[in-house]
Write a protein that holds these residues in place. Structure first.
Motif, PDB file in Angstrom:
ATOM      1  N   UNK A 121     -68.411  51.777  24.740  1.00 64.07           N
ATOM      2  CA  UNK A 121     -67.994  52.895  24.052  1.00 64.07           C
ATOM      3  C   UNK A 121     -66.298  52.727  23.803  1.00 64.07           C
ATOM      4  N   UNK A 140     -72.289  58.824  22.474  1.00 61.26           N
ATOM      5  CA  UNK A 140     -70.906  59.086  22.169  1.00 61.26           C
ATOM      6  C   UNK A 140     -70.937  60.692  21.448  1.00 61.26           C
ATOM      7  N   UNK A 190     -75.181  52.751  32.788  1.00 59.32           N
ATOM      8  CA  UNK A 190     -74.159  53.801  32.231  1.00 59.32           C
ATOM      9  C   UNK A 190     -72.956  53.270  32.359  1.00 59.32           C
ATOM     10  N   UNK A 239     -72.618  51.030  28.968  1.00 62.33           N
ATOM     11  CA  UNK A 239     -72.606  51.893  28.154  1.00 62.33           C
ATOM     12  C   UNK A 239     -71.017  52.521  27.757  1.00 62.33           C
ATOM     13  N   UNK A 240     -70.589  52.825  28.960  1.00 61.96           N
ATOM     14  CA  UNK A 240     -69.351  53.456  28.831  1.00 61.96           C
ATOM     15  C   UNK A 240     -68.212  52.365  28.531  1.00 61.96           C
ATOM     16  N   UNK A 277     -63.485  61.307  22.427  1.00 59.19           N
ATOM     17  CA  UNK A 277     -64.843  60.908  22.278  1.00 59.19           C
ATOM     18  C   UNK A 277     -65.263  60.561  23.825  1.00 59.19           C
ATOM     19  N   UNK A 322     -68.766  59.740  26.431  1.00 50.27           N
ATOM     20  CA  UNK A 322     -70.318  59.162  26.545  1.00 50.27           C
ATOM     21  C   UNK A 322     -70.834  60.462  27.583  1.00 50.27           C
ATOM     22  N   UNK A 358     -77.746  58.556  26.768  1.00 50.34           N
ATOM     23  CA  UNK A 358     -76.463  58.750  26.825  1.00 50.34           C
ATOM     24  C   UNK A 358     -75.927  58.383  25.714  1.00 50.34           C
TER      25      UNK A 358
END
Lengths: 616, 200
Positions: free
Chosen positions: B28, A181, B21, B24-25, A12, A14, A179
């Motif tokens: 995740x 996954x 960014x 967000x990473x 996975x 991003x 952005x």
């Protein structure tokens, strides 16, 4: 290794929407890619550009979108898997080959990525390119998130080969630049060479051939329609009698709004992902199950109109609404709140969102528009133009960073509609008026579509000056190469085409090459060209400072400062140049030494010679 | 899990896109459903650059007026400009050090005093964290690490489900060695400021 080349299915990542599309193409065994860059599509070819340096993928920045599509058409008809990317207005340029490539079809899969720009974040209009699938009969896919952008790109290649037609993958700014996954799939090997089999009755589009091909295209469209009916990209979600149809990013707003309003049981959603040809039977099933339908689609009422036509033909008694409900209009992009309110209204619900703050009564805030960078050579050229041309002169400008020159205080730019229009519209202005006329075009835009206009100007004896602002790169979209770039600076194995040689070969007799940071000489050249009786070209050459920095060729000049003992506060520097490295400290102009790149233009403008290079 | 809508705003060059960014990473990496949206292109030439990070399962990639849970702003004037995204309940984390737009220098408007800006913001929203971001960045040894300071303040405020540990790991993975130490220091300084001010 480039992150998009990693062959680890199931991982996975991003990814930016545009990266996801590039990854999908690579997973599908993409062998050949072309483009002319354009926001919001530019990050797709950016990946291919880098990857082509470390793999056997063929990629080129073509001179314009028409050329890009034609180059790819050759490769696709020969049998390779190809991708062409462009922004929405780029498709206008590519439309000519695209319409008839639909007739010939392709052997290898071809995916044309088209990025629309609702709300005009970086564009001159917000046209809705779903219409292009309707006039070309080419199938269209509209993914709604990063995972689908990757997966559906892979599928688009298969659909293309199954039908023998290019497939258009449409995104919008909001999808291109999210952005999210992405679960990776397997990389398929790419086929790098093929053998073209002659078949003029399919590929040479004279009338007798095309009459037959048009019939074949309609048959392919019929097959595409069957595929769309069965495609998992189209689905009806839920069973309620309040129907909502949506595509692209709007589908997300609809999903969230339904959850927020708690109306899962009352609604059914028609998601259109394989959106052209419309899956008619699926639409009929959806419409028959609904009492009323709300269509949530940005820009033109495409789905709305087509659903109405289907309902009329099938005699289905259902109310179909769309544009005009709540804030849903043909203008600009939608947002979650707007869609939630429209859905609430459609369902006859009261919905109170979080209360908006009352921010009226705030003082007018100083605006912060985009500006030319410190040390931008365009500023120097525009300053010189302002010194030479009378107030009523007509300045036809074009698409690129230099369009920002139209803003005060430079105020050079009276018309700009599309790539290349500066040169050709100047032809018209110079005939229709007795005003002085100058046209402004960047180096990349000149190669894209300025040359034809220049040949026209020479042949038809038009009288104006064309200023080619050559900063050595395609700056606005992120420093992509073009035919005129220095291949050594970018370390690319390409030939450089000289702008001056092209201009002279077009038949221009009065040609001046200037360095805009030499203000006096630039002014002299501009004056001479303005007074020339015929078409005259001034090539203003200076590398874009951002690009120079990125390729390790930044100016080695000292920054400047204002000598307060000499400064008499005319403020010519700040008022005429509007360089963001300058600011006022109280009443005194100062220069931010961290922003100044030492172009020295302000020092040349200062009547007191009060601006000097800092001693190191 | 509650949906968290974070809006980042800054001026082209301040690095807010990298901050969103990275957030967000990190989300995740923690298995939190996330979508990030960014503005690229023309706006990046010295204009206002906005991005958004939505955590917790929202499908929509952008944040409407009145619906931000957190606003992280790198510039006080831009905080004022983006206040329409806020409701009374929004947490506003703002740099208090101005970067005046060029229009001010050429007389197209006046930059309001920062105290007045902050006062206006405090009148409209209940929770405001204002810090001297550039000062902290400088203290960390890298004037360009303002984005790490602001990211630190966000994590320190506890307004998102992203933990300090994961955030730092993500920063570590995506920062050049030469800047790693100063970036982490900037993050820590921002985090301390955020934590302290969130309590007040």
């Amino acid at each position: 290794m480039h992150k998009l080349l990693i062959n680890s299915p199931g991982e996975k990542m991003l990814l930016l929407g545009n990266e996801a599309i590039a990854r999908g193409a690579l997973e599908a065994g993409l062998a050949f890619a072309t483009c002319y860059p354009g926001t919001p599509s530019s990050e797709i070819p950016e990946q291919f550009f880098t990857i082509s340096r470390e793999s056997d993928l063929y990629f080129e920045y073509s001179a314009n979108e028409k050329v890009a599509l034609e180059v790819a058409a050759g490769a696709a008809i020969a049998g390779l898997r190809t991708m062409v990317t462009m922004k929405h207005v780029g498709m206008n340029v590519a439309a000519d080959p695209m319409m008839t490539l639909a007739y010939t079809g392709v052997k290898g899969g071809m995916v044309i990525v088209n990025a629309d720009d609702p709300s005009l974040f970086s564009s001159q209009n917000e046209q809705d390119n779903r219409i292009y699938s309707r006039i070309s009969s080419l199938p269209m896919l509209e993914p709604t998130n990063t995972q689908e952008m990757k997966d559906w790109t892979v599928a688009a290649f298969d659909i293309s080969e199954e039908l023998g037609l290019p497939v258009i993958l449409r995104t919008t700014t909001r999808l291109a630049h999210i952005r999210g996954p992405v679960t990776l799939g397997t990389m398929r090997p790419r086929q790098l060479k093929s053998v073209f089999k002659k078949d003029p009755s399919h590929y040479v589009c004279v009338p007798a051939v095309s009459r037959k091909l048009h019939r074949e295209l309609l048959e392919k469209k019929e097959r595409a329609c069957h595929m769309a009916e069965k495609s998992p990209f189209n689905e009806i979600i839920g069973n309620g009698e309040l129907g909502i149809a949506a595509n692209g990013v709007s589908f997300n707003y609809v999903k969230d709004a339904i959850a927020d309003l708690g109306i899962e049981d009352r609604t059914s959603v028609l998601k259109l992902g394989f959106s052209y040809p419309m899956p008619k039977q699926l639409c009929v099933r959806f419409l028959r199950n609904c009492r009323s339908v709300l269509v949530v689609e940005e820009l033109e009422p495409v789905i709305e109109t087509e659903l109405r036509a289907i309902a009329q033909k099938e005699k289905i008694d259902v109310v179909i609404m769309g544009k005009g409900v709540g804030g849903l209009s043909q203008l600009y992009e939608y947002d979650p709140r707007m869609v939630r309110e429209a859905l609430a209204q459609f369902c006859g619900m009261e919905w109170k969102g979080r209360e908006l703050l009352k921010i009226s009564g705030f003082p007018d805030l100083p605006p912060r528009p985009p500006t030319l960078c410190p040390g931008c050579p365009h500023r120097a050229t525009f300053y010189a133009v302002g010194q030479v041309y009378p107030e009523d002169a007509i300045h036809a400008t074009d698409i690129g960073c230099y369009a920002l020159g139209a803003m005060p205080p430079l105020s050079i730019g009276d018309m700009s509609i599309c790539m290349g229009s500066s040169v050709s519209s100047a032809c018209g202005f110079s005939r229709a008026t007795d005003q002085k006329v100058a046209a402004f075009i960047g180096d990349s835009t000149f190669f894209h579509s300025g040359i034809t206009g220049l040949i026209n100007a020479v042949h038809n004896n038009h009288k104006f000056t064309l200023v080619i602002m050559d900063n050595g790169t395609t700056a606005m979209t992120g420093h992509q190469p073009h035919p005129g770039v220095d291949p050594d600076a970018m370390n690319i194995n390409r030939k450089q085409v000289s702008i001056e040689a092209v201009v002279r070969a077009c038949g221009v007799e009065d040609v001046h090459v200037v360095k805009p940071f030499h203000v006096k000489k630039t002014i002299e050249a501009l004056r001479a060209s303005m007074e020339y009786d015929g078409i005259s070209v001034v090539i203003s050459e200076e590398i874009c400072p951002l690009f120079a920095k990125s390729v390790g060729k930044a100016r080695k000049a000292r920054p400047f400062y204002v000598d307060k003992d000499l400064c008499k506060n005319h403020r010519d520097c700040i008022m005429y140049l509007a360089c963001p490295a300058m600011y006022l400290e109280g009443e005194q102009v100062e220069i931010n030494k961290d922003l100044c790149i030492g172009c020295s233009v302000c020092a040349q403008v200062c009547p007191e010679n009060a601006i000097k290079p800092l001693k190191s | 899990m509650d949906i968290k809508r974070c809006v980042f705003v800054g001026v082209g060059g301040q690095g807010n896109l990298l901050a969103s960014n990275l957030l967000g990473q990190a989300a995740l990496d923690m298995g939190i459903p996330v979508v990030v949206s960014e503005i690229h292109g023309m706006a990046q030439r010295g204009g206002v650059v906005e991005s958004a990070v939505l955590m917790g399962g929202a499908k929509s990639p952008i944040v409407s007026n009145g619906e931000a849970d957190v606003v992280v702003s790198f510039e006080p004037l831009e905080t004022l400009r983006i206040l329409s995204r806020c409701s009374k309940k929004t947490l506003v984390i703002t740099n208090a050090q101005p970067l005046p737009p060029f229009t001010v220098a050429v007389g197209q408007g006046e930059y309001p005093p920062v105290d007045r800006i902050l006062e206006k913001i405090r009148m409209k929203v209940e929770k405001v964290i204002a810090l001297h971001g550039n000062e902290l960045a400088e203290k960390a040894g890298n004037v360009l690490s303002l984005n790490m300071v602001m990211l630190g303040a966000l994590i320190g405020s506890g307004a998102t489900p992203v933990t300090e540990e994961v955030m730092k790991k993500t920063i570590g993975k995506s920062t050049k060695k030469a800047f790693l130490e100063s970036n982490l220091k900037a993050f820590d300084l921002g985090k301390e400021a955020g934590r302290k001010l969130a309590k007040n």
